[in-house]
Write an enzyme that holds these catalytic residues in place. Structure first.
Site, PDB file in Angstrom:
ATOM      1  N   ASP A  63      12.723 -14.086  11.847  1.00  0.00           N
ATOM      2  CA  ASP A  63      13.546 -13.220  10.996  1.00  0.00           C
ATOM      3  C   ASP A  63      13.777 -13.933   9.657  1.00  0.00           C
ATOM      4  O   ASP A  63      14.398 -14.998   9.608  1.00  0.00           O
ATOM      5  CB  ASP A  63      14.885 -12.958  11.695  1.00  0.00           C
ATOM      6  CG  ASP A  63      15.738 -11.954  10.946  1.00  0.00           C
ATOM      7  OD1 ASP A  63      15.636 -11.864   9.694  1.00  0.00           O
ATOM      8  OD2 ASP A  63      16.535 -11.254  11.593  1.00  0.00           O
ATOM      9  N   ASN A  90       7.173 -11.132   0.532  1.00  0.00           N
ATOM     10  CA  ASN A  90       6.884  -9.695   0.600  1.00  0.00           C
ATOM     11  C   ASN A  90       7.845  -8.925   1.510  1.00  0.00           C
ATOM     12  O   ASN A  90       8.125  -7.756   1.252  1.00  0.00           O
ATOM     13  CB  ASN A  90       5.442  -9.499   1.096  1.00  0.00           C
ATOM     14  CG  ASN A  90       5.187  -8.081   1.548  1.00  0.00           C
ATOM     15  OD1 ASN A  90       5.071  -7.167   0.746  1.00  0.00           O
ATOM     16  ND2 ASN A  90       5.133  -7.877   2.871  1.00  0.00           N
ATOM     17  N   TYR A 156      19.699  -1.578  -2.824  1.00  0.00           N
ATOM     18  CA  TYR A 156      18.262  -1.911  -2.903  1.00  0.00           C
ATOM     19  C   TYR A 156      17.873  -2.260  -4.343  1.00  0.00           C
ATOM     20  O   TYR A 156      17.190  -3.254  -4.586  1.00  0.00           O
ATOM     21  CB  TYR A 156      17.419  -0.739  -2.391  1.00  0.00           C
ATOM     22  CG  TYR A 156      15.920  -1.025  -2.411  1.00  0.00           C
ATOM     23  CD1 TYR A 156      15.325  -1.758  -1.396  1.00  0.00           C
ATOM     24  CD2 TYR A 156      15.112  -0.571  -3.460  1.00  0.00           C
ATOM     25  CE1 TYR A 156      13.962  -2.040  -1.416  1.00  0.00           C
ATOM     26  CE2 TYR A 156      13.759  -0.845  -3.492  1.00  0.00           C
ATOM     27  CZ  TYR A 156      13.183  -1.572  -2.458  1.00  0.00           C
ATOM     28  OH  TYR A 156      11.839  -1.853  -2.489  1.00  0.00           O
ATOM     29  N   LYS A 160      16.365  -5.938  -5.733  1.00  0.00           N
ATOM     30  CA  LYS A 160      15.063  -6.163  -6.364  1.00  0.00           C
ATOM     31  C   LYS A 160      15.222  -6.715  -7.789  1.00  0.00           C
ATOM     32  O   LYS A 160      14.370  -7.470  -8.259  1.00  0.00           O
ATOM     33  CB  LYS A 160      14.245  -4.866  -6.355  1.00  0.00           C
ATOM     34  CG  LYS A 160      13.776  -4.472  -4.947  1.00  0.00           C
ATOM     35  CD  LYS A 160      12.939  -5.559  -4.292  1.00  0.00           C
ATOM     36  CE  LYS A 160      12.403  -5.171  -2.928  1.00  0.00           C
ATOM     37  NZ  LYS A 160      11.589  -6.222  -2.293  1.00  0.00           N
TER      38      LYS A 160
HETATM   39  N1  LIG Z   1       6.467   1.027   0.109  1.00  0.00           N
HETATM   40  C1  LIG Z   1       6.980   1.190  -1.088  1.00  0.00           C
HETATM   41  O1  LIG Z   1       6.970   2.307  -1.630  1.00  0.00           O
HETATM   42  C2  LIG Z   1       7.582   0.016  -1.830  1.00  0.00           C
HETATM   43  C3  LIG Z   1       7.935   0.194  -3.169  1.00  0.00           C
HETATM   44  C4  LIG Z   1       8.433  -0.884  -3.889  1.00  0.00           C
HETATM   45  C5  LIG Z   1       8.595  -2.113  -3.261  1.00  0.00           C
HETATM   46  N2  LIG Z   1       8.277  -2.246  -1.945  1.00  0.00           N
HETATM   47  C6  LIG Z   1       8.482  -3.567  -1.348  1.00  0.00           C
HETATM   48  O2  LIG Z   1       7.275  -3.990  -0.733  1.00  0.00           O
HETATM   49  C7  LIG Z   1       7.583  -4.935   0.284  1.00  0.00           C
HETATM   50  C8  LIG Z   1       6.753  -4.611   1.522  1.00  0.00           C
HETATM   51  O3  LIG Z   1       7.214  -3.379   2.059  1.00  0.00           O
HETATM   52  P1  LIG Z   1       6.240  -2.286   2.684  1.00  0.00           P
HETATM   53  O4  LIG Z   1       6.312  -1.110   1.804  1.00  0.00           O
HETATM   54  O5  LIG Z   1       4.936  -2.867   3.038  1.00  0.00           O
HETATM   55  O6  LIG Z   1       7.091  -1.902   3.987  1.00  0.00           O
HETATM   56  P2  LIG Z   1       6.843  -2.050   5.556  1.00  0.00           P
HETATM   57  O7  LIG Z   1       5.545  -1.455   5.940  1.00  0.00           O
HETATM   58  O8  LIG Z   1       8.088  -1.520   6.184  1.00  0.00           O
HETATM   59  O9  LIG Z   1       6.760  -3.628   5.768  1.00  0.00           O
HETATM   60  C9  LIG Z   1       7.903  -4.433   5.674  1.00  0.00           C
HETATM   61  C10 LIG Z   1       7.597  -5.757   6.338  1.00  0.00           C
HETATM   62  O10 LIG Z   1       8.762  -6.588   6.231  1.00  0.00           O
HETATM   63  C11 LIG Z   1       9.025  -7.142   7.497  1.00  0.00           C
HETATM   64  N3  LIG Z   1      10.448  -7.409   7.686  1.00  0.00           N
HETATM   65  C12 LIG Z   1      11.486  -6.557   7.549  1.00  0.00           C
HETATM   66  N4  LIG Z   1      12.630  -7.179   7.872  1.00  0.00           N
HETATM   67  C13 LIG Z   1      12.292  -8.453   8.203  1.00  0.00           C
HETATM   68  C14 LIG Z   1      13.037  -9.566   8.646  1.00  0.00           C
HETATM   69  N5  LIG Z   1      14.374  -9.518   8.806  1.00  0.00           N
HETATM   70  N6  LIG Z   1      12.368 -10.713   8.925  1.00  0.00           N
HETATM   71  C15 LIG Z   1      11.019 -10.783   8.772  1.00  0.00           C
HETATM   72  N7  LIG Z   1      10.280  -9.757   8.357  1.00  0.00           N
HETATM   73  C16 LIG Z   1      10.917  -8.604   8.090  1.00  0.00           C
HETATM   74  C17 LIG Z   1       8.523  -6.117   8.498  1.00  0.00           C
HETATM   75  O11 LIG Z   1       8.184  -6.753   9.733  1.00  0.00           O
HETATM   76  P3  LIG Z   1       9.034  -6.765  11.089  1.00  0.00           P
HETATM   77  O12 LIG Z   1       9.748  -5.454  11.172  1.00  0.00           O
HETATM   78  O13 LIG Z   1       7.992  -6.954  12.137  1.00  0.00           O
HETATM   79  O14 LIG Z   1       9.938  -7.947  10.955  1.00  0.00           O
HETATM   80  C18 LIG Z   1       7.264  -5.634   7.805  1.00  0.00           C
HETATM   81  O15 LIG Z   1       6.196  -6.483   8.121  1.00  0.00           O
HETATM   82  C19 LIG Z   1       9.093  -4.887   0.486  1.00  0.00           C
HETATM   83  O16 LIG Z   1       9.684  -5.995  -0.158  1.00  0.00           O
HETATM   84  C20 LIG Z   1       9.495  -3.599  -0.217  1.00  0.00           C
HETATM   85  O17 LIG Z   1      10.818  -3.622  -0.686  1.00  0.00           O
HETATM   86  C21 LIG Z   1       7.789  -1.223  -1.213  1.00  0.00           C
END
Ligand SMILES: NC(=O)c1ccc[n+]([C@@H]2O[C@H](COP(=O)([O-])OP(=O)(O)OC[C@H]3O[C@@H](n4cnc5c(N)ncnc54)[C@H](OP(=O)(O)O)[C@@H]3O)[C@@H](O)[C@H]2O)c1
Length: 253
Positions: A63, A90, A156, A160
């Site tokens: 975590d 990430n 959020y 960021k």
């Molecule tokens: N998707 C979008 O539209 C978007 C837009 C702007 C920015 N982002 C940013 O991009 C990044 C990646 O997100 P994503 O879109 O790929 O979302 P995602 O598919 O939900 O992936 C998020 C990842 O973070 C991990 N995570 C969450 N809480 C955690 C914790 N407490 N400890 C360790 N790992 C944790 C999750 O793994 P586990 O649940 O297995 O721990 C998962 O691997 C994030 O920082 C997000 O804010 C996303």
């Protein structure tokens, strides 16, 4: 030889979305990678799918809101692969879109623990490890248009914006140590991020629709992986303290 041959990377949030795509591309480009997230089964599947890649993938379930995990994942990379070159902060979660009048104390703590405290702990450990090793290093943060646009809730967006400031401050402080820190300003992407939102605050969400309506079609997470490859590789050797928008043009609206 891949563009990251001989490099050692730690990627957080590797069990889905952008993180898994970053691990895949880094391993294909020759990096040895430590893949970090809580869901061990997902990490095992990812590592197994990359068994034939040029770079080796080791998993590190944990975590990221826990300081000890952030420190141990980097020590683990050094133990497994003999050194450490690249950190990708990430892992991240959403809030429920609430404005500051209605955020919950629980969300504030949870979102900041994952989105801000985790990157702070990991970045401190990374910088100190790079300095001890005496080798250059690259840190990449995944921020969001939310740092600049009101496209999510107050918690959020503020988390960021903190990541952007962390990235820029790190870039300046250690520019003479050969340590680079850059930030990706991600737009909307097809990932599992909405599952971390829970029940959205519908009143606030209604207000956000105008901003969200200016976004182009959501992108594929492989686009983020390609930008992370550039920022980790020697092609970006003179890029430090940058904020790279990867959002299909949303930043221009
Ligand atoms: N998707 C979008 O539209 C978007 C837009 C702007 C920015 N982002 C940013 O991009 C990044 C990646 O997100 P994503 O879109 O790929 O979302 P995602 O598919 O939900 O992936 C998020 C990842 O973070 C991990 N995570 C969450 N809480 C955690 C914790 N407490 N400890 C360790 N790992 C944790 C999750 O793994 P586990 O649940 O297995 O721990 C998962 O691997 C994030 O920082 C997000 O804010 C996303």
């Amino acid at each position: 030889m891949g563009r990251l041959s001989g490099k050692v990377a730690v990627v957080t949030g590797a069990s889905s979305g952008m993180g898994s795509e970053i691990v895949k591309l880094y391993a294909k480009e020759g990096a040895s990678v430590v893949a970090v997230a809580r869901r061990q089964n997902r990490l095992e599947e990812l590592a197994a799918s990359l068994a034939d890649a040029e770079g080796k993938v080791e998993i590190f379930p944990g975590d990221i809101s826990d300081k000890a995990v952030n420190e141990a994942m980097i020590d683990f990379a050094v133990e497994q692969f003999g050194k450490f070159d690249i950190l990708v902060n990430n892992a991240g979660i959403m809030d429920d879109m609430a404005g500051v009048d209605a955020f919950s104390d629980e969300k504030l703590l949870k979102v900041f623990s994952v989105n801000v405290y985790g990157p702070f702990y990991a970045t401190r450990k990374a910088v100190n490890t790079f300095k001890e090793q005496g080798n250059p290093g690259a840190i990449i943060h995944i921020a969001s248009e939310g740092a600049y646009k009101t496209c999510a809730g107050a918690v959020y967006c503020a988390s960021k914006a903190a990541v952007v400031a962390l990235s820029r401050n790190t870039a300046y402080m250690y520019m003479h140590d050969g340590i680079r820190s850059n930030c990706i300003i991600a737009g909307g992407f097809k990932t599992e991020i909405s599952t971390s939102m829970g029940m959205p605050n519908m009143e606030a969400y209604g207000k956000l629709k105008a901003v969200l309506g200016t976004a182009p079609e959501p992108g594929e997470p492989t686009e983020i992986a390609k930008a992370c490859l550039f920022l980790a590789s020697d092609d970006s050797a003179y890029v430090n303290g940058a904020e790279l928008a990867v959002d299909g043009g949303w930043c221009a609206s």
